[in-house]
Design a protein around this motif. Structure first.
Motif, PDB file in Angstrom:
ATOM      1  N   GLN A   1       0.834  -1.201   0.000  1.00 12.67           N
ATOM      2  CA  GLN A   1       0.000   0.000   0.000  1.00 12.67           C
ATOM      3  C   GLN A   1       0.874   1.258   0.000  1.00 12.67           C
ATOM      4  OE1 GLN A   1      -2.481  -1.201   3.463  1.00 12.67           O
ATOM      5  NE2 GLN A   1      -4.217  -0.627   2.197  1.00 12.67           N
ATOM      6  N   ASN A   2       1.922   1.233   0.792  1.00 12.11           N
ATOM      7  CA  ASN A   2       2.835   2.374   0.854  1.00 12.11           C
ATOM      8  C   ASN A   2       3.498   2.620  -0.497  1.00 12.11           C
ATOM      9  OD1 ASN A   2       4.304   4.421   2.466  1.00 12.11           O
ATOM     10  ND2 ASN A   2       6.084   3.135   1.981  1.00 12.11           N
ATOM     11  N   GLU A   3       3.889   1.546  -1.180  1.00  9.30           N
ATOM     12  CA  GLU A   3       4.511   1.687  -2.498  1.00  9.30           C
ATOM     13  C   GLU A   3       3.535   2.301  -3.492  1.00  9.30           C
ATOM     14  OE1 GLU A   3       5.457  -1.589  -5.713  1.00  9.30           O
ATOM     15  OE2 GLU A   3       7.091  -1.535  -4.246  1.00  9.30           O
ATOM     16  N   LEU A   4       2.272   1.849  -3.444  1.00  9.08           N
ATOM     17  CA  LEU A   4       1.264   2.398  -4.345  1.00  9.08           C
ATOM     18  C   LEU A   4       1.021   3.885  -4.050  1.00  9.08           C
ATOM     19  CD1 LEU A   4      -1.309  -0.554  -4.352  1.00  9.08           C
ATOM     20  CD2 LEU A   4       0.132   0.161  -6.271  1.00  9.08           C
ATOM     21  N   ALA A   5       0.963   4.225  -2.775  1.00  5.95           N
ATOM     22  CA  ALA A   5       0.734   5.628  -2.393  1.00  5.95           C
ATOM     23  C   ALA A   5       1.884   6.511  -2.872  1.00  5.95           C
ATOM     24  CB  ALA A   5       0.577   5.740  -0.879  1.00  5.95           C
ATOM     25  N   GLU A   6       3.104   6.033  -2.682  1.00  4.17           N
ATOM     26  CA  GLU A   6       4.261   6.805  -3.131  1.00  4.17           C
ATOM     27  C   GLU A   6       4.274   6.955  -4.653  1.00  4.17           C
ATOM     28  OE1 GLU A   6       7.708   4.913  -1.573  1.00  4.17           O
ATOM     29  OE2 GLU A   6       7.417   5.671   0.470  1.00  4.17           O
ATOM     30  N   LEU A   7       3.864   5.904  -5.351  1.00  2.00           N
ATOM     31  CA  LEU A   7       3.796   5.979  -6.805  1.00  2.00           C
ATOM     32  C   LEU A   7       2.784   7.034  -7.247  1.00  2.00           C
ATOM     33  CD1 LEU A   7       4.498   4.972  -9.650  1.00  2.00           C
ATOM     34  CD2 LEU A   7       2.806   3.135  -9.322  1.00  2.00           C
ATOM     35  N   ALA A   8       1.623   7.036  -6.606  1.00  4.43           N
ATOM     36  CA  ALA A   8       0.595   8.033  -6.952  1.00  4.43           C
ATOM     37  C   ALA A   8       1.086   9.454  -6.686  1.00  4.43           C
ATOM     38  CB  ALA A   8      -0.675   7.750  -6.155  1.00  4.43           C
ATOM     39  N   ILE A   9       1.773   9.641  -5.573  1.00  2.00           N
ATOM     40  CA  ILE A   9       2.305  10.970  -5.241  1.00  2.00           C
ATOM     41  C   ILE A   9       3.345  11.412  -6.266  1.00  2.00           C
ATOM     42  CG2 ILE A   9       3.690  12.241  -3.544  1.00  2.00           C
ATOM     43  CD1 ILE A   9       2.283  10.527  -1.368  1.00  2.00           C
ATOM     44  N   ARG A  10       4.229  10.482  -6.651  1.00  2.00           N
ATOM     45  CA  ARG A  10       5.260  10.827  -7.638  1.00  2.00           C
ATOM     46  C   ARG A  10       4.641  11.185  -8.986  1.00  2.00           C
ATOM     47  NH1 ARG A  10       8.158   6.431  -5.421  1.00  2.00           N
ATOM     48  NH2 ARG A  10       7.693   5.144  -7.253  1.00  2.00           N
ATOM     49  N   LYS A  11       3.620  10.454  -9.376  1.00  2.00           N
ATOM     50  CA  LYS A  11       2.956  10.756 -10.649  1.00  2.00           C
ATOM     51  C   LYS A  11       2.358  12.164 -10.628  1.00  2.00           C
ATOM     52  CE  LYS A  11       0.521   7.482 -12.711  1.00  2.00           C
ATOM     53  NZ  LYS A  11      -0.407   6.349 -12.915  1.00  2.00           N
ATOM     54  N   LYS A  12       1.712  12.520  -9.533  1.00  2.00           N
ATOM     55  CA  LYS A  12       1.107  13.851  -9.416  1.00  2.00           C
ATOM     56  C   LYS A  12       2.174  14.948  -9.378  1.00  2.00           C
ATOM     57  CE  LYS A  12      -3.333  12.982  -9.382  1.00  2.00           C
ATOM     58  NZ  LYS A  12      -4.164  13.483 -10.513  1.00  2.00           N
ATOM     59  N   SER A  13       3.325  14.580  -8.785  1.00  2.00           N
ATOM     60  CA  SER A  13       4.402  15.578  -8.720  1.00  2.00           C
ATOM     61  C   SER A  13       4.989  15.856 -10.089  1.00  2.00           C
ATOM     62  CB  SER A  13       5.493  15.103  -7.755  1.00  2.00           C
ATOM     63  OG  SER A  13       6.192  13.994  -8.289  1.00  2.00           O
ATOM     64  N   ILE A  14       4.943  14.840 -10.953  1.00  2.00           N
ATOM     65  CA  ILE A  14       5.431  15.032 -12.326  1.00  2.00           C
ATOM     66  C   ILE A  14       4.439  15.855 -13.115  1.00  2.00           C
ATOM     67  CG2 ILE A  14       5.965  13.831 -14.487  1.00  2.00           C
ATOM     68  CD1 ILE A  14       6.999  11.500 -12.750  1.00  2.00           C
ATOM     69  N   SER A  15       3.156  15.502 -12.989  1.00  2.00           N
ATOM     70  CA  SER A  15       2.107  16.246 -13.710  1.00  2.00           C
ATOM     71  C   SER A  15       0.766  15.972 -13.053  1.00  2.00           C
ATOM     72  CB  SER A  15       2.050  15.829 -15.183  1.00  2.00           C
ATOM     73  OG  SER A  15       0.910  16.398 -15.802  1.00  2.00           O
TER      74      SER A  15
END
Length: 700
Positions: free
Chosen positions: A596-610
């Motif tokens: 779950q933590n990995e998925l959350a971090e992935l979502a945050i990184r995607k939003k940070s990119i765009s």
């Protein structure tokens, strides 16, 4: 190095008949043989000579220690090793082994299961040499097969009542044979041959699964994409890694006098079978225990874990043990061999109907003899016989019995020849009966096959029951026929009556078919589905009267075993529940949270990119994981609460029922959630080897 000289290798580590005849003085050999044949105690002067010769032979073979090897009510064997060394008074040592040391030992009896036969402070127990089972050498130690009893004489083991049941069966069978004029027969012996199923998996996989290590079975595990659906494992060529294990196992068993004969791949992936040639029931029991021990130790040498649990993997066939059983005389007669014309063979028919009557009268006791928490997963699961006890006879024998019952002529068809379709292959006689894999107790030509045992079982328990109930049928027959003025007429009447009164137990159909449950109920047959359902039959007045009449158990011994079986059932499920709780807390929950933590971090990184990048896949998966995590916590708490609550119950039967109805139910609910999570969580985070990894590990 594997030894290809089988005949030279066989029995090389056994103090067997040939060794005794060669090494013992003639008078000592004759005295020992007489004691074995008559079941009388060995004189001390004879025992001293036997012990001295046995010690010298063992030391020549590399032995430094000896042990009294016995079978307590744990279901496995026990041993305490003593060296042959003794002080000589000069600071040096001599080798010594007396007749007293051979015949009798005194292990601590306080820490073995006794069911109330012994208190903790009453520590003294005795082991007594069983000379009917040969001594052998393993791991530089002389193993002496023994019985195990308490200071007050009660049996604390499985061997003592087995020997008693064999004596009871012999006693009653001889009464029948005398009526047929077979006065040259001095002994009737129960013979047994256990077919042993087992799984082999890679040891590294085993060590990563606490449930396999502590419980012998997987408590979690999603179904693999490929299990046994293609039916492509049964009898397929054996993989090299497994074959090397099998060859070493064969060699070690042959050294120990075990007639290991057949080995093959079984139905489930990573499942196999080994089967020996027949032996006397007590010897077969000893040898099967030895086989299971060697399977584990030799497997470890090859980096393999041998699993003997009845159901190591859900959704895949479990492992059973099929015990072939027959009766033989010391003159070479198989009393269960129909001969060419079974309808004319009155002796065979009488012993056949004795077995039929015994199984019908005591079907509940046979069910008790195979009852355990592990075997409850197999029986009735369309991979093993149902919990309903019945007998398969096949069409010919059933037709003969029907003809006898109805005073009708039976038209002998002889042995039909089967055309098998290929002209280059010879025609061969068709067996008079087909095989029925779904039958709990099947007649297979000249013996019966009890198919209900679980893989890890000692065969002693079922053999004790089978020997005793058949002895009871024969006792009743002998009482009736010995006082008969017209033996032949009364024999015919007896056989006809027994067929009519007990034919309900005969069933030649598909035991897996759901309609059989209804039909069996209509016939009045019992269906004891679980161990807590079955065990009370062991202490019923009828069972107590049976065992005490034939001096197989005292009432105290029966009740102690009943308590041990109940305690074992409850303790087994308690260990499984605690293991499940521990694995969820330490392995499952961390894996779920990490993912779950990995998925959350992935979502945050995607939003940070765009901000325009979609995180819907991650959000949906996280939502599903979050919901399952909530269910997981809820089911974990429920299992924990139920496991604690059950321990407050004082009555052992009520406790066993509570474990079955409450704890097992909570375990099943928790497993469903964990198995679903396994299919979702990334394998990078899932810390538990999957079924696919385990079942294919041996072939890598």
């Amino acid at each position: 190095m594997y030894n290809n000289n089988i005949s030279e290798n066989f029995g090389s580590m056994v103090f067997n008949e040939a060794v005794m005849r060669e090494r013992l003085p003639k008078d000592i050999y004759k005295s020992l043989k007489k004691s074995i044949a008559e079941g009388t105690p060995l004189e001390l002067d004879v025992a001293n000579v036997v012990a001295s010769v046995m010690k010298d032979w063992a030391i020549e073979k590399g032995a430094t220690h000896f042990t009294h090897w016995f079978q307590p009510m744990t279901g496995i064997t026990a041993e305490k090793h003593d060296s042959f060394l003794a002080p000589d008074g000069t600071g040096r040592a001599i080798t010594e082994f007396s007749g007293k040391s051979l015949v009798k030992g005194e292990p601590d009896a306080s820490s073995f299961p006794s069911g109330g036969l012994r208190s903790t402070f009453e520590a003294r127990g005795y082991t007594a040499w069983d000379p009917t089972s040969y001594a052998f050498i393993k791991d530089n130690t002389l193993y002496i097969p023994t019985a195990f009893c308490s200071y007050s004489g009660e049996a604390l083991d499985k061997k003592t009542p087995l020997l008693r049941s064999m004596h009871a069966l012999n006693e009653q069978a001889l009464r029948i044979l005398r009526l047929f004029g077979l006065n040259d027969v001095k002994r009737v012996v129960a013979m047994a041959g256990p077919e042993q199923e087992y799984f082999l998996i890679d040891m590294n996989m085993y060590l990563k699964r606490p449930d396999l290590m502590h419980c012998g079975r997987t408590l979690f595990g999603a179904r693999p994409p490929k299990g046994q659906e293609l039916e492509d494992h049964y009898f397929r060529p054996i993989k090299q890694r497994v074959l090397k294990f099998m060859r070493e196992l064969d060699e070690e068993l042959w050294k120990l006098g075990v007639y290991a004969k057949t080995e093959h791949n079984e139905v489930a992936p990573s499942q196999h079978e080994i089967a020996p040639i027949y032996a006397e029931a007590n010897v077969a029991t000893d040898q099967n225990q030895l086989t299971m021990e060697l399977m584990k130790t030799i497997g470890a040498k090859h980096g393999l874990a041998c699993l003997l649990h009845e159901k190591p993997f859900a959704g895949i066939n479990g492992s059973g043990k099929h015990v072939n059983w027959s009766l033989a005389t010391d003159t070479g007669i198989n009393l269960l061999d129909p001969g060419d014309t079974p309808f004319e063979n009155a002796l065979f028919l009488l012993f056949l109907v004795a077995v039929i009557k015994a199984v019908d009268d005591y079907q509940d006791l046979l069910r008790v003899s195979v009852a355990s928490a592990g075997n409850d997963h197999r029986l009735g699961a369309n991979e093993a016989p149902p919990a309903i006890v019945s007998i398969f006879l096949g069409d010919e024998l059933t037709g003969i019995l029907n003809a006898i019952e109805n005073d009708a002529l039976y038209e002998c068809k002889g042995k039909a020849l089967m055309e098998i379709g290929a002209p280059v292959l010879p025609r061969f006689p068709k067996d008079s009966t087909d095989r029925n894999r779904t039958s709990p107790f099947a007649f297979t030509g000249n013996k019966f096959e009890l198919r209900m045992l679980g893989s890890a079982f000692s065969i002693a328990g079922p053999l004790i029951v089978l020997n005793t109930i058949v002895a009871e049928s024969l006792r009743q027959f002998a009482d009736e026929l010995e006082n008969s003025s017209d033996f032949k007429a009364n024999l015919n009447k007896l056989i006809k009556r027994v067929i009519r009164e007990h034919k309900r137990i005969i069933f030649n159909g598909n035991g897996y078919d759901g309609s059989w449950v209804k039909e069996a109920e209509a016939r009045g047959l019992s269906n004891l589905k679980t161990t807590p359902d079955a065990l009370p039959a062991f202490v019923s007045p009828k069972s107590i009267e049976l065992f005490t009449r034939h001096r197989v158990f005292t009432e105290h011994e029966i009740r102690s075993r009943y308590e041990i079986l109940l305690e074992n059932y409850s303790k087994t499920i308690n260990i499984e529940a605690l293991t499940m709780i521990d694995m969820v807390n330490k392995m499952v929950i961390p894996a779920v949270f990490d993912y779950q933590n990995e998925l959350a971090e992935l979502a945050i990184r995607k939003k940070s990119i765009s901000p325009e990048l979609s995180t819907l896949p991650e959000e949906k998966l996280m939502e599903r994981l979050s919901k399952l995590s909530e269910y997981l916590t809820e089911k974990l708490e429920r299992l924990t609460e139920q496991t604690i609550a059950v321990k407050e119950i004082k009555d052992n039967l009520e406790m066993a029922k509570a474990y079955r109805e409450k704890v097992c139910a909570a375990m099943s609910e928790l497993r469903m959630i964990v198995d679903e999570l396994e299919l979702i969580v990334s394998s990078k985070h899932w810390r538990i080897p999957s079924y696919s990894e385990i079942l294919n590990s041996v072939y890598e």
